[in-house]
Design a protein around this motif. Structure first.
Motif, PDB file in Angstrom:
ATOM      1  N   GLU A  31      14.202  14.612 -26.589  1.00 21.15           N
ATOM      2  CA  GLU A  31      13.105  13.651 -25.931  1.00 21.15           C
ATOM      3  C   GLU A  31      12.080  14.493 -25.195  1.00 21.15           C
ATOM      4  OE1 GLU A  31      15.962  11.037 -23.901  1.00 21.15           O
ATOM      5  OE2 GLU A  31      16.533  10.100 -25.608  1.00 21.15           O
ATOM      6  N   THR A  42      14.878   8.162 -19.878  1.00 19.31           N
ATOM      7  CA  THR A  42      14.043   8.827 -20.780  1.00 19.31           C
ATOM      8  C   THR A  42      14.214   7.767 -21.998  1.00 19.31           C
ATOM      9  OG1 THR A  42      15.772   9.956 -21.621  1.00 19.31           O
ATOM     10  CG2 THR A  42      14.538  11.024 -20.017  1.00 19.31           C
ATOM     11  N   SER A  43      13.338   7.906 -23.068  1.00 20.86           N
ATOM     12  CA  SER A  43      13.322   7.183 -24.162  1.00 20.86           C
ATOM     13  C   SER A  43      14.454   7.426 -24.785  1.00 20.86           C
ATOM     14  CB  SER A  43      11.909   7.330 -25.026  1.00 20.86           C
ATOM     15  OG  SER A  43      12.145   8.506 -25.333  1.00 20.86           O
TER      16      SER A  43
END
Length: 177
Positions: free
Chosen positions: A16, A174-175
């Motif tokens: 990511e 985070t994504s």
């Protein structure tokens, strides 16, 4: 006034774009430091990389710019072991504040090559215990940052390390799943 940044560059930091995000945040932080402040940076995996100066440097625009080039050269790989960076920082730099940043759990062992050429695992003490021994007087503030898709993915000791060392713990999502 003496800031030390200890940043994870283990293999999982490639996920990511985490290492890239950490580098950007570090650069922004350095740019905000007053020139009368000093800083030093370590990146860690199963090996530790410190700035070539080997000492704290002033946060002048020139020093920040040249350091940013070094920061951007870091690539992810390896395990998650900040112990050597912590020992070096306490032993050599006399920091007033340390920022410890990771996206995972600290590796409880290291691999050591013996005289016979064989590689074996050697157990390591918990990072929290290492910090307690190094900062027994409590004179250094330690802030911790965990970032991952889920807080369960980061080392649970980050909260305790910050709490025991007059610091703050921050989790950044985070994504991802």
């Amino acid at each position: 006034i003496n800031f030390v940044f200890i940043i994870d560059k283990s293999g999982s930091m490639s996920t990511e774009g985490r290492l890239s995000a950490a580098k950007q945040a570090l650069t922004r932080t350095l740019e905000k430091l007053e020139p009368d402040k000093n800083f030093y940076i370590y990146f860690f995996s199963d090996k530790t990389s410190g700035m070539e100066e080997g000492r704290l440097i002033q946060a002048t625009p020139g020093n920040v710019a040249s350091t940013s080039r070094w920061v951007n050269s870091m690539t992810p790989g390896g395990l998650t072991n900040p112990r050597d960076a912590l020992v070096d920082a306490f032993g050599k730099l006399k920091p007033s504040t340390i920022w410890l940043l990771t996206d995972g759990r600290f590796t409880p062992f290291k691999r050591v090559k013996g005289d016979d050429g064989e590689t074996r695992r050697v157990d390591l003490p918990p990072v929290q215990e290492v910090v307690r021994n190094l900062n027994a007087t409590g004179s250094v503030r330690i802030n911790t940052i965990g970032f991952a898709a889920s807080e369960r993915q980061v080392d649970a000791s980050l909260k305790d390390i910050a709490e025991e060392n007059d610091g703050t713990y921050t989790f950044i999502k985070t994504s991802g799943n």
